[in-house]
Scaffold this motif. Structure first.
Motif, PDB file in Angstrom:
ATOM      1  N   VAL A 139       0.826  -1.201   0.000  1.00  0.00           N
ATOM      2  CA  VAL A 139       0.000   0.000   0.000  1.00  0.00           C
ATOM      3  C   VAL A 139       0.864   1.257   0.000  1.00  0.00           C
ATOM      4  N   THR A 140       0.797   2.003  -1.101  1.00  0.00           N
ATOM      5  CA  THR A 140       1.480   3.286  -1.195  1.00  0.00           C
ATOM      6  C   THR A 140       0.557   4.358  -0.629  1.00  0.00           C
ATOM      7  N   ILE A 141       0.984   5.002   0.432  1.00  0.00           N
ATOM      8  CA  ILE A 141       0.154   6.000   1.090  1.00  0.00           C
ATOM      9  C   ILE A 141       0.049   7.273   0.250  1.00  0.00           C
ATOM     10  N   TYR A 142       1.133   7.606  -0.457  1.00  0.00           N
ATOM     11  CA  TYR A 142       1.188   8.869  -1.208  1.00  0.00           C
ATOM     12  C   TYR A 142       1.914   8.628  -2.522  1.00  0.00           C
ATOM     13  N   HIS A 143       1.182   8.781  -3.627  1.00  0.00           N
ATOM     14  CA  HIS A 143       1.778   8.597  -4.949  1.00  0.00           C
ATOM     15  C   HIS A 143       1.508   9.852  -5.778  1.00  0.00           C
ATOM     16  N   PHE A 144       2.264  10.909  -5.522  1.00  0.00           N
ATOM     17  CA  PHE A 144       2.222  12.194  -6.237  1.00  0.00           C
ATOM     18  C   PHE A 144       0.988  13.054  -5.939  1.00  0.00           C
ATOM     19  N   ASP A 145      -0.119  12.482  -5.505  1.00  0.00           N
ATOM     20  CA  ASP A 145      -1.380  13.195  -5.474  1.00  0.00           C
ATOM     21  C   ASP A 145      -1.818  13.521  -4.055  1.00  0.00           C
ATOM     22  N   TYR A 146      -2.509  14.632  -3.884  1.00  0.00           N
ATOM     23  CA  TYR A 146      -3.048  15.023  -2.585  1.00  0.00           C
ATOM     24  C   TYR A 146      -4.190  16.014  -2.813  1.00  0.00           C
ATOM     25  N   PRO A 147      -4.986  16.340  -1.791  1.00  0.00           N
ATOM     26  CA  PRO A 147      -6.153  17.198  -1.986  1.00  0.00           C
ATOM     27  C   PRO A 147      -5.805  18.559  -2.584  1.00  0.00           C
ATOM     28  N   ALA A 148      -6.631  18.987  -3.527  1.00  0.00           N
ATOM     29  CA  ALA A 148      -6.374  20.250  -4.224  1.00  0.00           C
ATOM     30  C   ALA A 148      -6.410  21.436  -3.270  1.00  0.00           C
ATOM     31  N   VAL A 149      -7.194  21.338  -2.205  1.00  0.00           N
ATOM     32  CA  VAL A 149      -7.246  22.453  -1.250  1.00  0.00           C
ATOM     33  C   VAL A 149      -5.880  22.689  -0.622  1.00  0.00           C
ATOM     34  N   LEU A 150      -5.101  21.641  -0.455  1.00  0.00           N
ATOM     35  CA  LEU A 150      -3.742  21.794   0.080  1.00  0.00           C
ATOM     36  C   LEU A 150      -2.805  22.334  -0.987  1.00  0.00           C
ATOM     37  N   LEU A 151      -3.054  21.977  -2.230  1.00  0.00           N
ATOM     38  CA  LEU A 151      -2.272  22.546  -3.330  1.00  0.00           C
ATOM     39  C   LEU A 151      -2.428  24.061  -3.355  1.00  0.00           C
ATOM     40  N   GLN A 152      -3.649  24.534  -3.145  1.00  0.00           N
ATOM     41  CA  GLN A 152      -3.893  25.977  -3.149  1.00  0.00           C
ATOM     42  C   GLN A 152      -3.258  26.665  -1.938  1.00  0.00           C
ATOM     43  N   LYS A 153      -2.899  25.878  -0.939  1.00  0.00           N
ATOM     44  CA  LYS A 153      -2.203  26.430   0.232  1.00  0.00           C
ATOM     45  C   LYS A 153      -0.683  26.295   0.108  1.00  0.00           C
ATOM     46  N   GLY A 154      -0.235  25.834  -1.061  1.00  0.00           N
ATOM     47  CA  GLY A 154       1.205  25.757  -1.287  1.00  0.00           C
ATOM     48  C   GLY A 154       1.784  24.367  -1.275  1.00  0.00           C
ATOM     49  N   GLY A 155       0.965  23.332  -0.958  1.00  0.00           N
ATOM     50  CA  GLY A 155       1.481  21.970  -0.954  1.00  0.00           C
ATOM     51  C   GLY A 155       2.700  21.830  -0.069  1.00  0.00           C
ATOM     52  N   TRP A 156       3.759  21.215  -0.595  1.00  0.00           N
ATOM     53  CA  TRP A 156       4.982  20.992   0.191  1.00  0.00           C
ATOM     54  C   TRP A 156       5.761  22.273   0.430  1.00  0.00           C
ATOM     55  N   GLY A 157       5.309  23.372  -0.158  1.00  0.00           N
ATOM     56  CA  GLY A 157       5.885  24.665   0.172  1.00  0.00           C
ATOM     57  C   GLY A 157       5.324  25.249   1.451  1.00  0.00           C
ATOM     58  N   ASN A 158       4.272  24.647   1.984  1.00  0.00           N
ATOM     59  CA  ASN A 158       3.650  25.123   3.217  1.00  0.00           C
ATOM     60  C   ASN A 158       4.224  24.359   4.405  1.00  0.00           C
ATOM     61  N   PRO A 159       4.713  25.028   5.439  1.00  0.00           N
ATOM     62  CA  PRO A 159       5.313  24.322   6.581  1.00  0.00           C
ATOM     63  C   PRO A 159       4.336  23.425   7.336  1.00  0.00           C
ATOM     64  N   ASP A 160       3.027  23.587   7.101  1.00  0.00           N
ATOM     65  CA  ASP A 160       2.041  22.716   7.745  1.00  0.00           C
ATOM     66  C   ASP A 160       1.817  21.410   6.990  1.00  0.00           C
ATOM     67  N   MET A 161       2.359  21.308   5.772  1.00  0.00           N
ATOM     68  CA  MET A 161       2.118  20.110   4.957  1.00  0.00           C
ATOM     69  C   MET A 161       2.554  18.822   5.664  1.00  0.00           C
ATOM     70  N   PRO A 162       3.715  18.777   6.322  1.00  0.00           N
ATOM     71  CA  PRO A 162       4.089  17.535   7.023  1.00  0.00           C
ATOM     72  C   PRO A 162       3.045  17.089   8.036  1.00  0.00           C
ATOM     73  N   ASN A 163       2.470  18.028   8.790  1.00  0.00           N
ATOM     74  CA  ASN A 163       1.463  17.653   9.778  1.00  0.00           C
ATOM     75  C   ASN A 163       0.182  17.160   9.125  1.00  0.00           C
ATOM     76  N   TRP A 164      -0.194  17.760   7.979  1.00  0.00           N
ATOM     77  CA  TRP A 164      -1.369  17.284   7.258  1.00  0.00           C
ATOM     78  C   TRP A 164      -1.141  15.852   6.766  1.00  0.00           C
ATOM     79  N   TYR A 165       0.062  15.616   6.248  1.00  0.00           N
ATOM     80  CA  TYR A 165       0.378  14.265   5.781  1.00  0.00           C
ATOM     81  C   TYR A 165       0.404  13.276   6.946  1.00  0.00           C
ATOM     82  N   ILE A 166       1.025  13.644   8.049  1.00  0.00           N
ATOM     83  CA  ILE A 166       1.112  12.747   9.206  1.00  0.00           C
ATOM     84  C   ILE A 166      -0.291  12.370   9.698  1.00  0.00           C
TER      85      ILE A 166
END
Length: 475
Positions: A139-166
């Motif tokens: 099971v791959t938890i993350y394969h390039f894709d994630y919710p678009a609402v997070l993309l609009q918040k900067g994705g991995w450019g946002n310092p909160d992204m790790p916590n959202w992923y966790i």
């Protein structure tokens, strides 16, 4: 004497039993990713994903294939009636493993809030159906894709992204960890940050520039730290399984070995693709050559010593290796002025050009000698030949794909025989599907899919891979 022989026999049996218990099975499989195969993009409360946004609202595929295509339907594998037929095809093929990914935007539609029970229940049933068929879910938890609402918040450019992923990954692991024995945290960070994002940055993608154009190295480092955090969390839960990371590993070679510029360029490209992620995980530092060269593009990046120690301490239990072709490189005057040559297999015959399976062997042996011989699964390996992927009557003859797969398996098993810690091989892909920016123009499946009718037809490579699995079933 009799008692001594009896004791010796008992000890020998106990030793052999212990050795048998320690022996890891070899997994033969196929691989897919959620966005590429599931379809059903508005079903059961699914939220919009990054790739839903890019294909439906931006039209990302038009940059490479001249027309807007989406995976809104794709090959309809979210539908249980369909995927049960596909599981039967996997059983017919003889695989004992299936690598697939979960859709973050299905499970947590807004990216960071409450989980969607319908989506969780869907994957519960899928996992149970696979296990009932004797197929191990990877099971791959993350394969390039994630919710678009997070993309609009900067994705991995946002310092909160790790916590959202966790939060998302923890939800997944706690839900399925009692029955899934192989989780994968991330797929191919090099491809995500250094290739795909470069392409997106060159286009009008209507994304927030300040966050989205953050340096690739900062994003890659953030993802590696997040990878270590979720690995630690997984182990703290004392689950009886393994959690790993998938990297695309592509040894680089000069176009002309006689030219110093080509040799320098190939060496730099090799460090950038491979060492940039292997070194921090297994050696605790980034390669100096890569960081020095990337300063122009990532001037603010720093790697704190405590981060590097944490990444190395919480390394993956296994490494997934995605390999398609080596990077054949031409250079100019400096290592940064380089380009990959055309790696389109259709442009050459299968025994020359980019189809060089010996480079898969080389990277496996390099992992053995330079990186502590980690447990490895080949999590993707495959190819597409437009000239062959044509249905004639009821048959699809694709001897070049069969040859490609056979020779890469030969070199995988050669590396294993010589001590590389390899325990699985998975073809990309089981089915023709939506191939990211290539849309439906590139077919890499063992099974031909009529995208209009959803009809499946095994190609000749399906039957040839089936024979290979049968030959090595006791590996």
């Amino acid at each position: 004497m009799k008692n001594s022989l009896l004791l010796f026999g008992l000890l020998t049996c106990a030793t052999l039993t212990a050795q048998a218990q320690k022996k890891k099975p070899f997994f033969w499989g196929v691989a897919t990713a959620a966005y590429q195969v599931e379809g059903a993009y508005q079903t059961d409360g699914k939220g919009e994903s990054k790739w839903d946004f890019l294909t439906n609202k931006v039209g990302i595929t038009q940059f490479t294939i001249g027309e807007k295509q989406t995976a809104n339907v794709s090959i309809n594998m979210y539908d249980r009636t369909q995927y049960l037929k596909d599981i039967q095809l996997m059983k017919q093929l003889g695989v004992n493993a299936y690598r697939f990914s979960l859709d973050w935007s299905r499970i947590i539609p807004d990216g960071s809030g409450a989980a969607n029970e319908k989506a969780l229940a869907h994957y519960d049933v899928l996992i149970d159906d696979l296990l009932a068929a004797g197929i191990e879910p990877f099971v791959t938890i993350y394969h390039f894709d994630y919710p678009a609402v997070l993309l609009q918040k900067g994705g991995w450019g946002n310092p909160d992204m790790p916590n959202w992923y966790i939060n998302y990954a923890t939800t997944v692991i706690k839900r399925y960890g009692h029955k899934v024995k192989h989780f994968i945290t991330f797929n191919e960070p090099y491809i995500e940050f250094f290739l795909v994002e470069n392409m997106l940055n060159a286009q009008d993608t209507k994304l927030p520039p300040k966050e989205y154009y953050m340096s690739q190295m900062q994003k890659a480092h953030r993802q590696l730290m997040t990878n270590a955090r979720i690995i630690k969390l997984y182990h703290d839960l004392h689950l009886k399984g393994e959690i790993g990371l998938v990297l695309n590993l592509n040894p680089a070679a000069p176009w002309d070995t006689a030219k110093a510029a080509d040799r320098r360029a190939a060496h730099f490209q090799d460090v950038l693709i491979n060492d940039l992620f292997l070194d921090p995980i297994y050696k605790g530092h980034y390669p100096k050559m890569a960081l020095d060269s990337l300063k122009k593009y990532n001037p603010d990046f720093v790697a704190p010593a405590q981060d590097m120690a944490f990444i190395r301490q919480h390394k993956p239990d296994f490494l997934g290796v995605n390999f398609y072709a080596p990077a054949i490189v031409k250079g100019e005057d400096t290592p940064m002025s380089l380009k990959w040559l055309d790696n389109n297999p259709d442009s050459v015959k299968s025994n020359v050009g980019p189809v060089r399976p010996v480079y898969l062997y080389k990277i496996l042996m390099r992992l053995k000698t330079e990186y502590g011989n980690p447990t490895v699964f080949i999590t993707e390996n495959g190819t597409g030949f437009k000239s062959e992927d044509v249905k004639v009557g009821t048959k699809i003859n694709d001897p070049m794909r069969s040859d490609y797969i056979r020779r890469h398996i030969d070199y995988t098993l050669k590396a294993k025989k010589e001590g590389a810690n390899v325990h699985g091989y998975m073809v990309w892909s089981g089915w023709d599907n939506f191939e990211w920016v290539s849309g439906y123009t590139k077919r890499l499946g063992l099974i031909y899919v009529d995208f209009a009718t959803q009809e499946r037809t095994p190609k000749q490579s399906f039957y040839d891979y089936q024979k290979i699995i049968q030959t090595h079933k006791n590996l």
